[in-house]
Design a protein around this motif. Structure first.
Motif, short mmCIF file in Angstrom:
data_model
loop_
_atom_site.label_atom_id
_atom_site.label_comp_id
_atom_site.label_asym_id
_atom_site.label_seq_id
_atom_site.Cartn_x
_atom_site.Cartn_y
_atom_site.Cartn_z
N ALA A 100 -3.92 -8.07 -16.80
CA ALA A 100 -3.64 -6.79 -17.42
C ALA A 100 -2.95 -5.85 -16.44
O ALA A 100 -1.99 -5.15 -16.80
N VAL A 104 0.81 -4.03 -16.71
CA VAL A 104 0.99 -2.58 -16.60
C VAL A 104 1.94 -2.24 -15.46
O VAL A 104 2.83 -1.37 -15.60
N LEU A 122 0.76 0.91 -22.67
CA LEU A 122 -0.09 0.32 -21.63
C LEU A 122 -1.12 -0.66 -22.21
O LEU A 122 -1.26 -1.78 -21.70
N PRO A 123 -1.86 -0.29 -23.28
CA PRO A 123 -2.79 -1.28 -23.84
C PRO A 123 -2.11 -2.55 -24.32
O PRO A 123 -2.65 -3.65 -24.16
N ALA A 126 -1.02 -4.66 -21.36
CA ALA A 126 -2.22 -5.11 -20.67
C ALA A 126 -2.87 -6.28 -21.40
O ALA A 126 -3.30 -7.27 -20.78
N TRP A 186 -4.31 3.69 -10.05
CA TRP A 186 -4.70 2.89 -11.22
C TRP A 186 -5.30 1.55 -10.80
O TRP A 186 -6.27 1.08 -11.40
N ALA A 253 -8.86 -5.79 -21.58
CA ALA A 253 -7.52 -5.35 -21.24
C ALA A 253 -7.27 -3.91 -21.67
O ALA A 253 -6.62 -3.14 -20.94
N THR A 254 -7.77 -3.52 -22.82
CA THR A 254 -7.60 -2.14 -23.27
C THR A 254 -8.34 -1.18 -22.35
O THR A 254 -7.83 -0.10 -22.01
N ALA A 257 -6.32 -0.97 -19.15
CA ALA A 257 -5.09 -0.20 -19.32
C ALA A 257 -5.34 1.30 -19.19
O ALA A 257 -4.51 2.03 -18.66
#
Length: 335
Positions: A100, A104, A122-123, A126, A186, A253-254, A257
């Protein structure tokens, strides 16, 4: 009420109380001090415009996201541990976080600074990167006919994750200073700086997928049995495993992200839940979600107060807690 149900009621009450306590402490913490009674008044609609902005648009967003991300990562880890039948599996060790993250980073690298990124971008990238990474790791383990074995998965995960981190390092070198600061924060893991739009997106994903997982908890329990037994009970192994794998990857992954590459929550939370309540997903899934939400909101609160007025990124706090716990699990499993 059975003994297991009584235990579940007790543990759920304890962790829900801890979650609510540290959630309130999290919202209470900040550069501007509010007494607890005044903070409650603000939360109930009695604050000024400035106080409402501070509490609702900054503190409350961050606290709610910490809970949602903790729950999502924990539930994802619980599914991975059920599918692989071992307690060392988790989003971080199975390459989900790294995949992920690479997705990103590539998106940030290719997007001009002045253009900005749509909130859904991004989600999406990812999830794609995480699916590719997790699928590759499972494929590597299956080549040795040890898909359910602890060490085949761990070694495959470490190998692929190391390769992904090498690619990430290469991209970091090529980033502009503005993008480097964004990516570096991040990568470590940071929940600050998000909005209610992020809460709505992540909340929808976590709640919907959590309900789907709980509705299919019986199938998830059956997948921990021997393959012959599961087939005899009418479960399609490949389709069920693939479906649960996709759900777990989307969850993790969400969360990654939006919150960054936060590790160990998906490993520690379900492991604690199983040690307390057993392996039945009827009890493990909700308890795991409570523990995960509590762990991350507590870690983020600790990061805000431990070196105040500065902050320690939540990813560092989680790593300081999770790494020794992972070594404990590994040593216990080897023993």
């Amino acid at each position: 009420m059975t003994l297991r149900q009584k235990q579940f009621a007790v543990y759920s009450t304890v962790f829900l109380a801890l979650l609510l306590l540290f959630f309130f402490l999290h919202v209470s913490t900040g550069f501007t001090y509010y007494s607890h009674s005044h903070l409650l008044a603000i939360l109930l609609g009695g604050g000024t415009a400035e106080e409402n902005t501070v509490v609702f648009d900054f503190r409350l967003v961050r606290a709610v996201l910490a809970v949602l991300i903790g729950m999502g990562l924990a539930l994802s880890g619980a599914v991975f541990q059920q599918l692989t039948r071992n307690e060392l599996a988790g989003p971080g060790l199975l390459g989900v976080n790294a995949g992920a993250g690479l997705g990103v980073m590539i998106l940030i690298f290719l997007t001009p600074v002045e253009q900005g990124l749509p909130i859904w971008s991004l989600p999406i990238v990812a999830v794609v990167g995480a699916l590719i990474a997790a699928g590759s790791i499972f494929a590597l383990a299956m080549r040795k006919n040890e898909a359910g074995g602890t060490y085949a998965l761990v070694l495959s995960g470490i190998t692929l994750t190391a390769g992904i981190h090498a690619l990430q390092t290469l991209l970091i070198v090529l980033l502009s200073p503005e993008k480097f600061n964004q990516v570096n924060t991040w990568i470590i893991g940071n929940i600050a700086g998000n909005t209610w739009a992020h809460v709505l997106i992540l909340g929808a994903v976590v709640i919907v997928l959590a309900l789907i997982l709980y509705a299919n908890r019986t199938t998830l329990n059956i997948l921990t049995l021997r393959d012959e037994t599961a087939i005899g009970l009418g479960v399609s192994l490949k389709r069920s495993r693939l479906g649960f794998l996709i759900l777990a990857v989307i969850l993790a992954a969400t969360c990654v992200a939006i919150g960054g590459s936060i590790g160990f929550i998906g490993l520690v939370a379900p492991h604690i839940a199983r040690r307390l309540i057993g392996a039945d997903c009827t009890y493990v899934l909700p308890l795991t979600a409570l523990i995960g939400g509590w762990l991350l909101v507590t870690a983020d609160w600790v990061g805000r107060v431990i070196i105040a007025p500065d902050e320690m990124l939540v990813g560092i706090v989680v790593a300081l807690i999770g790494a020794p716990y992972f070594l404990f699990i590994l040593a216990r499993k080897r023993g």
